[in-house]
Design an enzyme around this catalytic site. Structure first.
Site, PDB file in Angstrom:
ATOM      1  N   SER A 150       5.853 -15.530  26.914  1.00 29.25           N
ATOM      2  CA  SER A 150       6.484 -14.080  27.170  1.00 29.25           C
ATOM      3  C   SER A 150       7.897 -14.440  27.219  1.00 29.25           C
ATOM      4  CB  SER A 150       5.561 -13.320  28.369  1.00 29.25           C
ATOM      5  OG  SER A 150       5.577 -12.049  28.205  1.00 29.25           O
TER       6      SER A 150
ATOM      7  N   LYS B 164      10.626 -16.683  25.149  1.00 30.53           N
ATOM      8  CA  LYS B 164      11.722 -16.419  24.768  1.00 30.53           C
ATOM      9  C   LYS B 164      12.734 -17.555  25.274  1.00 30.53           C
ATOM     10  CE  LYS B 164      11.143 -11.570  26.304  1.00 30.53           C
ATOM     11  NZ  LYS B 164      10.438 -10.910  25.310  1.00 30.53           N
TER      12      LYS B 164
ATOM     13  N   TRP C  79       2.827  -4.880  21.962  1.00 29.32           N
ATOM     14  CA  TRP C  79       4.181  -4.651  22.330  1.00 29.32           C
ATOM     15  C   TRP C  79       5.001  -5.836  22.056  1.00 29.32           C
ATOM     16  CZ3 TRP C  79       7.061  -1.273  24.593  1.00 29.32           C
ATOM     17  CH2 TRP C  79       7.897  -1.529  25.441  1.00 29.32           C
TER      18      TRP C  79
ATOM     19  N   HIS D  86      -1.970 -10.195  25.747  1.00 35.69           N
ATOM     20  CA  HIS D  86      -0.955 -10.777  26.166  1.00 35.69           C
ATOM     21  C   HIS D  86      -1.279 -11.770  27.240  1.00 35.69           C
ATOM     22  CE1 HIS D  86       3.408 -11.228  26.603  1.00 35.69           C
ATOM     23  NE2 HIS D  86       3.334 -11.146  27.992  1.00 35.69           N
TER      24      HIS D  86
HETATM   25  C1  GCU Z   1       7.495  -7.307  29.707  1.00 32.82           C
HETATM   26  C2  GCU Z   1       8.711  -7.429  28.686  1.00 32.82           C
HETATM   27  C3  GCU Z   1       8.694  -8.278  27.609  1.00 32.82           C
HETATM   28  C4  GCU Z   1       8.308  -9.722  28.247  1.00 32.82           C
HETATM   29  C5  GCU Z   1       7.116  -9.734  29.348  1.00 32.82           C
HETATM   30  C6  GCU Z   1       6.863 -10.819  30.057  1.00 32.82           C
HETATM   31  O1  GCU Z   1       6.490  -6.823  28.793  1.00 32.82           O
HETATM   32  O2  GCU Z   1       8.887  -6.353  28.089  1.00 32.82           O
HETATM   33  O3  GCU Z   1       9.686  -8.438  26.803  1.00 32.82           O
HETATM   34  O4  GCU Z   1       7.885 -10.636  27.263  1.00 32.82           O
HETATM   35  O5  GCU Z   1       7.407  -8.615  30.229  1.00 32.82           O
HETATM   36  O6  GCU Z   1       7.702 -11.859  30.114  1.00 32.82           O
HETATM   37  O7  GCU Z   1       5.800 -10.909  30.587  1.00 32.82           O
END
Ligand code: GCU
Length: 417
Positions: A257, A261, A348, A398
Site C-alpha cells: 500500500s 509506493k 481503489w 487490499h
Molecule cells: C489509503 C490511500 C492509498 C494507500 C492506502 C494504504 O487507502 O488512499 O493510497 O495505499 O491508504 O496505505 O493503506
C-alpha cells in the site's frame, strides 16, 4: 429566489462531491498519452545501455522534482550508527536468530531512532533477505513476548491495541498474518522490518517530527513522507550490508500500500536493492496516474498532503502535463527484478493500472536482453506472469496474504538464489 440562493451552496457541494467520486468504470477511463520510457525529454530515442544510464538519471530527477520530492543533500550524506540491542538465538523454536538493532543519528541523543528487527535462519550464514516497513511496530509481526514493544507514536485503534498513541501488550502479533516469518526462514531467507513511524509519523504535522527534526522542514520541491520513508529503507540497507547473517547484495525491498509506493521509490533511487516488490501500492505507486480509475492524484494529494512534495498537487487537474507516469517508475528498477501485485477487490488501487505499469515499464528490460512481463493482455486471477518483471492479481481484498508471499518467495528464489 431566496430559497434558490440558500440551495445553491448545497447544490454546489453535492456537484463537487459527485465530481470527486471515484471512477470504477473502465469505459470512463479517459484517453491519454503516456510519456515514453525509452525517449529522452528532448525527443531523442534511447537505444543503447549508455543512453539508458542517462535516461535513468533524467527520469529519477523528474520523479524527485515532480512527485516524491528531492532528498535534501544533508540526508543523502547522513550516516547512522548501528547498535545491536538484543539477540535471541533460539527464535522460532531454535530455527532462527532474531536481532534488534538501533540506528541512531551520531551526536543526537534523544533524536529519532530507527528500530530494526532482523530474523535470519540458523545456523547463521549470509542469506538473501527481505526488508520492509510495517504499519504498527516490529512487535506486531510475531507474538514472541521477547520482541521489544515499540515506544513510537502509533495511530490509535478501537481494539485497545494502541492507547494514547502508544502500543499496548495487546498488539503483539497483531499483524502476524501479513508476515509469514517462519515460512520465509524455512525457505532460506532472512526478514528485516522497521516500523515506518520511526522515520516519520504518518500524519500531517507540517514536518516537525521524525527525521524532519534533524533535516528541517522541506523547502521548495523537497521530499514528502514517502521520500523520507524511502530514505529510511536505504539507511536500513546500509546496516544490512554489514550484517554477517545477511547477504547485503541480495536484499529485496518489499512494501504494501503506501509502503509499496515507498518500496518502489526506494528501489528506484537505491540500486543496491537487488529486487523490488510492490504489494497493492495503487495511486502514486504502481498504478498509472493518467487512468483516473479508483484513487486519483487529486484525491491522494487532498487526503494525504504530506506524502508527496508540494509540486505534485499542481498536476491534480492537469495530469497530461505531468512529465512522468508510473510505468517509468517501474522501469527505473531495470535490469533488477521487480514484482507488482494487485488484488481483485482492491479497485481503489486500480489493478489494471498496476498491471499496465508493469507491462509498459518492461520496455527497459528489453535493452538488457531480458524479458519483463511479455506480451500478455491481462492475466487471469491467481495466475502469476512475467520473468524479470513479475505480476499477479489474486482473489480477495487490499491486504498482504500468504498467496502474495508465496509468489514473492518463488520470485526471489528464481532471481536471488
Ligand atoms: C489509503 C490511500 C492509498 C494507500 C492506502 C494504504 O487507502 O488512499 O493510497 O495505499 O491508504 O496505505 O493503506
Amino acid at each position: 429566489m431566496k430559497l434558490r440562493r440558500a440551495l445553491l451552496p448545497v447544490l454546489l457541494i453535492a456537484m463537487n462531491l459527485e465530481a470527486d467520486e471515484a471512477n470504477y468504470d473502465e469505459s470512463k477511463v479517459p484517453e491519454f498519452v503516456l510519456p515514453e520510457v525509452l525517449r529522452f525529454e528532448n525527443g531523442d530515442r534511447v537505444s543503447t545501455l549508455a543512453d539508458w544510464g542517462k535516461r535513468r538519471g533524467e527520469l529519477l530527477s523528474l520523479f524527485a522534482k515532480h512527485v516524491y520530492g528531492i532528498t535534501p543533500e544533508k540526508a543523502v550524506s547522513q550516516k547512522l550508527v548501528a547498535i545491536e540491542t538484543q539477540r535471541i538465538a533460539d527464535f522460532l523454536g531454535g530455527k532462527a536468530t532474531l536481532k534488534e538493532v538501533s540506528l541512531t543519528f551520531p551526536g543526537r541523543e534523544g533524536g529519532p531512532v530507527l528500530h530494526l528487527l532482523v530474523v535470519t535462519p540458523n545456523p547463521g550464514k549470509p542469506v538473501p533477505t527481505f526488508l520492509g516497513f510495517n504499519f504498527r511496530g516490529n512487535h506486531t509481526i510475531h507474538p514472541d513476548p521477547r520482541i521489544t514493544l515499540s515506544e513510537s507514536w502509533m495511530r490509535p485503534d478501537k481494539e485497545g491495541r494502541v492507547v494514547d498513541h502508544r502500543a499496548t501488550e495487546k498488539s503483539r502479533g497483531a499483524s502476524e498474518e501479513r508476515w509469514p516469518v517462519e515460512e520465509i526462514v524455512d525457505r532460506g531467507f532472512g526478514l528485516a522490518v522497521i516500523y515506518y513511524g520511526d522515520i516519520d509519523p504518518d500524519f500531517d504535522d507540517g514536518f516537525e517530527n521524525g527525521v524532519h527534526s534533524i533535516f528541517g522542514k522541506p523547502v521548495g520541491d523537497e521530499w514528502g513522507s514517502i521520500g523520507t520513508w524511502a530514505w529510511g529503507l536505504s539507511r536500513a540497507l546500509d546496516y544490512l550490508e554489514t550484517d554477517e547473517e545477511v547477504d547485503g547484495e541480495k536484499v529485496a525491498v518489499f512494501g504494501h500500500s503506501r509502503l509499496g509506493k515507498t518500496s518502489l521509490w526506494a528501489g528506484a533511487q537505491d540500486e543496491r536493492f537487488a529486487l523490488v516488490i510492490s504489494n497493492n501500492s495503487g495511486c502514486g505507486g504502481a498504478a498509472l496516474s493518467r487512468r483516473n480509475f479508483g484513487e486519483t492524484v487529486k484525491r491522494i494529494n487532498t487526503s494525504f498532503p504530506h506524502w508527496f512534495n508540494d509540486r505534485f498537487p499542481t498536476y491534480n487537474e492537469s495530469l497530461s502535463s505531468l512529465p512522468v507516469d508510473q510505468h517509468q517508475l517501474i522501469a527505473l528498477m531495470a535490469p533488477r527484478p521487480v514484482y507488482v501485485a494487485s488484488a481483485v477487490e482492491d479497485e481503489w488501487a486500480d489493478p489494471r493500472g498496476e498491471f499496465l505499469s508493469a507491462k509498459l515499464g518492461s520496455e527497459a528490460w528489453s535493452l538488457f536482453g531480458k524479458e519483463g512481463i511479455g506480451d500478455i493482455e491481462m492475466p487471469g486471477v491467481n495466475e502469476p506472469v512475467g520473468d524479470h518483471v513479475g505480476y499477479h492479481i489474486r482473489t480477495g481484498k487490499h491486504d498482504v496474504t500468504d498467496y502474495d508471499w508465496e509468489r514473492y518467495l518463488d520470485f526471489a528464489e528464481r532471481h536471488l538464489k
